[in-house]
Design a protein around this motif. Structure first.
Motif, PDB file in Angstrom:
ATOM      1  N   LEU A  17       0.747  -1.359  -0.300  1.00 25.82           N
ATOM      2  CA  LEU A  17       0.009   0.276   0.489  1.00 25.82           C
ATOM      3  C   LEU A  17       0.711   1.223   0.180  1.00 25.82           C
ATOM      4  N   ASP A  18       0.318   1.983  -0.937  1.00 32.35           N
ATOM      5  CA  ASP A  18       1.286   3.175  -0.764  1.00 32.35           C
ATOM      6  C   ASP A  18       0.923   5.054  -0.438  1.00 32.35           C
ATOM      7  N   PRO A  19       1.073   5.375   0.377  1.00 30.01           N
ATOM      8  CA  PRO A  19       0.478   6.274   1.194  1.00 30.01           C
ATOM      9  C   PRO A  19      -0.448   7.199   0.500  1.00 30.01           C
ATOM     10  N   ARG A  20       0.421   7.885  -0.778  1.00 27.60           N
ATOM     11  CA  ARG A  20       0.529   8.793  -1.509  1.00 27.60           C
ATOM     12  C   ARG A  20      -1.136   8.635  -2.343  1.00 27.60           C
ATOM     13  N   ALA A  21      -0.734   7.419  -2.938  1.00 25.84           N
ATOM     14  CA  ALA A  21      -1.929   7.104  -3.914  1.00 25.84           C
ATOM     15  C   ALA A  21      -3.478   6.739  -3.136  1.00 25.84           C
ATOM     16  N   GLN A  22      -3.395   6.234  -1.809  1.00 22.43           N
ATOM     17  CA  GLN A  22      -4.423   6.261  -1.032  1.00 22.43           C
ATOM     18  C   GLN A  22      -4.945   7.263  -0.243  1.00 22.43           C
ATOM     19  N   GLU A  23      -3.824   7.947  -0.314  1.00 24.07           N
ATOM     20  CA  GLU A  23      -4.538   9.970  -0.150  1.00 24.07           C
ATOM     21  C   GLU A  23      -5.019  10.223  -1.058  1.00 24.07           C
ATOM     22  N   SER A  24      -4.477  10.459  -2.540  1.00 21.64           N
ATOM     23  CA  SER A  24      -5.559  10.874  -3.981  1.00 21.64           C
ATOM     24  C   SER A  24      -6.623  10.157  -3.994  1.00 21.64           C
ATOM     25  N   LEU A  25      -6.968   8.523  -4.196  1.00 23.32           N
ATOM     26  CA  LEU A  25      -7.911   7.756  -4.228  1.00 23.32           C
ATOM     27  C   LEU A  25      -9.135   8.677  -3.349  1.00 23.32           C
ATOM     28  N   GLU A  26      -8.628   8.825  -1.798  1.00 22.90           N
ATOM     29  CA  GLU A  26      -9.543   8.673  -1.145  1.00 22.90           C
ATOM     30  C   GLU A  26     -10.043  10.693  -0.793  1.00 22.90           C
ATOM     31  N   ASN A  27      -8.963  11.283  -1.099  1.00 24.35           N
ATOM     32  CA  ASN A  27      -9.864  12.788  -1.482  1.00 24.35           C
ATOM     33  C   ASN A  27     -10.587  12.832  -3.277  1.00 24.35           C
ATOM     34  N   ALA A  28     -10.038  11.742  -3.692  1.00 28.85           N
ATOM     35  CA  ALA A  28     -10.904  11.473  -4.950  1.00 28.85           C
ATOM     36  C   ALA A  28     -12.338  12.136  -5.055  1.00 28.85           C
ATOM     37  N   ILE A  29     -12.379  10.645  -3.972  1.00 25.04           N
ATOM     38  CA  ILE A  29     -13.875  10.227  -3.494  1.00 25.04           C
ATOM     39  C   ILE A  29     -14.878  10.807  -2.920  1.00 25.04           C
ATOM     40  N   ILE A  30     -14.108  11.177  -1.509  1.00 24.71           N
ATOM     41  CA  ILE A  30     -14.259  12.173  -0.563  1.00 24.71           C
ATOM     42  C   ILE A  30     -15.114  13.763  -1.479  1.00 24.71           C
ATOM     43  N   THR A  31     -14.405  14.469  -2.562  1.00 23.85           N
ATOM     44  CA  THR A  31     -14.571  15.754  -2.676  1.00 23.85           C
ATOM     45  C   THR A  31     -15.748  15.235  -4.178  1.00 23.85           C
ATOM     46  N   GLY A  32     -15.505  14.085  -4.699  1.00 20.96           N
ATOM     47  CA  GLY A  32     -16.158  14.170  -5.891  1.00 20.96           C
ATOM     48  C   GLY A  32     -17.556  13.942  -5.197  1.00 20.96           C
ATOM     49  N   LEU A  33     -17.811  12.473  -5.267  1.00 20.10           N
ATOM     50  CA  LEU A  33     -19.445  12.401  -4.700  1.00 20.10           C
ATOM     51  C   LEU A  33     -20.517  13.483  -4.142  1.00 20.10           C
ATOM     52  N   PRO A  34     -19.658  14.756  -3.376  1.00 18.52           N
ATOM     53  CA  PRO A  34     -20.848  15.927  -3.099  1.00 18.52           C
ATOM     54  C   PRO A  34     -20.702  16.604  -4.393  1.00 18.52           C
ATOM     55  N   GLU A  35     -19.648  16.534  -5.437  1.00 23.68           N
ATOM     56  CA  GLU A  35     -19.797  17.376  -6.140  1.00 23.68           C
ATOM     57  C   GLU A  35     -21.123  16.380  -7.491  1.00 23.68           C
ATOM     58  N   LEU A  36     -21.087  15.161  -7.429  1.00 30.01           N
ATOM     59  CA  LEU A  36     -21.897  14.849  -7.958  1.00 30.01           C
ATOM     60  C   LEU A  36     -23.376  15.101  -8.187  1.00 30.01           C
ATOM     61  N   GLU A  37     -23.362  14.962  -6.740  1.00 28.40           N
ATOM     62  CA  GLU A  37     -24.933  15.420  -5.783  1.00 28.40           C
ATOM     63  C   GLU A  37     -25.610  16.781  -5.903  1.00 28.40           C
ATOM     64  N   LYS A  38     -24.253  17.969  -6.036  1.00 24.69           N
ATOM     65  CA  LYS A  38     -24.627  19.218  -6.311  1.00 24.69           C
ATOM     66  C   LYS A  38     -25.356  19.088  -7.767  1.00 24.69           C
ATOM     67  N   ALA A  39     -24.447  18.569  -8.731  1.00 26.25           N
ATOM     68  CA  ALA A  39     -24.556  19.065 -10.003  1.00 26.25           C
ATOM     69  C   ALA A  39     -25.626  18.346 -10.939  1.00 26.25           C
ATOM     70  N   ARG A  40     -25.885  17.583  -9.637  1.00 23.81           N
ATOM     71  CA  ARG A  40     -27.045  16.410 -10.443  1.00 23.81           C
ATOM     72  C   ARG A  40     -28.200  16.413  -8.841  1.00 23.81           C
ATOM     73  N   LYS A  41     -29.398  17.142  -8.528  1.00 25.93           N
ATOM     74  CA  LYS A  41     -29.732  17.864  -7.198  1.00 25.93           C
ATOM     75  C   LYS A  41     -30.839  16.723  -6.831  1.00 25.93           C
TER      76      LYS A  41
END
Length: 398
Positions: A25-49
């Protein structure tokens, strides 16, 4: 990691106290994947109410060695319960299509990247006498087109036509050679991804493509030592070639077109266009599942977005999973592909209009790979020194 330990080591060895476990496991890759999901899902929900309660799962692996570098099982990334990356088996939709085309490329005497496929209505009478009549997602017909274009645009009907030509059993065999371990039936709906697979296993399948047809069982463990620093013996894991390099090279060429011409092109809104990538979107019926699987030279990434109750999300692979995949791979500075054709592949300049050999006189001529010995030998009408009359005479006989 616990699951893999039980599969790789003797149970008695694992009961010793003080074991030292080294993971991939690579902490940098893990952080990038976590951040992409944590920030990405709310953006998808906001774009499609009307789109709420989205969940996601993601996996990032290395191309060489099959090492799992990052894994996220849901939007609550620290939640220790149900892990969707390991256990959420969902329909993969169009992620299955590359394996239909790969099955065809295994028969170079019949199929190549420029083989013309028909985009027209298909009806298949099933053993129970019902009729399966798939449609394109846009409910339109687009006329005849080269195979690579049908894959790049993810059209259903040309893919089904190709799948019927090569056979359901052959496509299922290709899926299994890539790493699929399930018990899907060899039925026509398999061509469009009517098979449930967990994201980790999807990553295994696409990692085999990224590695040129070599299957390396995914692992999260590098080594286990005793408290005395002695390495525990383990069951050997062997990398093996399960798919021939030439046809895989042709498929990966087509999946690069997915990124530049087709359903994956939005990735280059965030990633530099000179970073060559290959991938495939996946969308299931009623937009219940959104997938993207793709790779560069060093990393493979798979993202699934959907709802736990399996209700529609309104998201396709390109509008749901792809933006999250793009941010995750961008965060780890994925290296672009620099493909070198294997020995059984030759690059030929092709006239896209006719699929025949071209030269500098042909507008829009493009270099295209073929299995050696199966490239076109006749020149297109646009080629210098060949008149249309001579071309027809050469093609049909004088």
């Amino acid at each position: 990691m616990r699951r893999q330990l039980r599969g790789l080591y003797q149970e008695a060895d694992l009961t010793n106290e003080g074991l030292r476990i080294f993971t991939t496991l690579d902490p940098r890759a893990q952080e990038s994947l976590e951040n992409a999901i944590i920030t990405g899902l709310p953006e998808l929900e906001k774009a499609r109410k009307k789109t709420t309660d989205l969940e996601a799962a993601g996996v990032i692996t290395s191309v060489e060695g099959g090492e799992v570098l990052a894994l996220v099982g849901g939007r609550e990334v620290r939640f220790p319960g149900f892990n969707r990356a390991l256990d959420a088996r969902r329909s993969i939709g169009s992620l299955a299509k590359p394996f239909v085309y790969l099955t065809a490329f295994l028969r170079p005497q019949q199929f190549n990247l420029h083989t013309i496929l028909q985009d027209e209505a298909v009806e298949v009478v099933l053993p129970n006498k019902t009729v399966w009549a798939p449609k394109n997602y846009d409910k339109e017909f687009h006329g005849p087109m080269p195979a690579y274009q049908a894959l790049a645009q993810s059209y259903n009907l040309p893919t089904v036509a190709l799948g019927l030509a090569v056979g359901e059993k052959a496509v299922l065999q290709t899926l299994k050679a890539a790493g699929y371990s399930g018990d899907a039936l060899a039925v026509p709906s398999l061509f469009l991804g009517a098979v449930d697979i967990a994201p980790l296993e999807v990553a295994q399948m696409y990692a085999t493509l990224a590695a040129g047809g070599y299957l390396a069982p995914l692992t999260s463990i590098r080594e286990v030592q005793t408290k005395e620093y002695q390495q525990l013996s383990r069951y050997p894991i062997k990398v093996k070639q399960t798919l021939p390099e030439g046809p895989v090279y042709l498929l990966n060429w087509a999946m690069r077109k997915v990124m530049t011409l087709g359903t994956g092109r939005a990735a280059y809104n965030a990633i530099r266009p000179d970073v060559a990538l290959a991938g495939k979107t996946g969308t299931t019926d009623d937009y219940r599942d959104s997938w993207f699987a793709g790779f560069g030279a060093d990393r493979v990434g798979v993202i699934w977005v959907g709802r736990d109750d399996n209700k529609p999300t309104g998201l396709s692979g390109s509008t749901g999973a792809l933006p999250i995949w793009t941010q995750a791979l961008r965060g780890i500075a994925v290296r672009g592909l620099d493909p070198v054709p294997p020995g059984d592949v030759e690059e030929v300049l092709i006239d896209p209009a006719s699929g025949l050999k071209a030269d500098e006189d042909c507008t829009g001529a493009t270099s295209m790979p073929f299995i050696s010995g199966y490239a076109p030998v006749d020149f297109a009408p646009c080629a210098g020194g060949t008149t249309p009359v001579e071309w027809f005479q050469d093609l049909f006989g004088r």
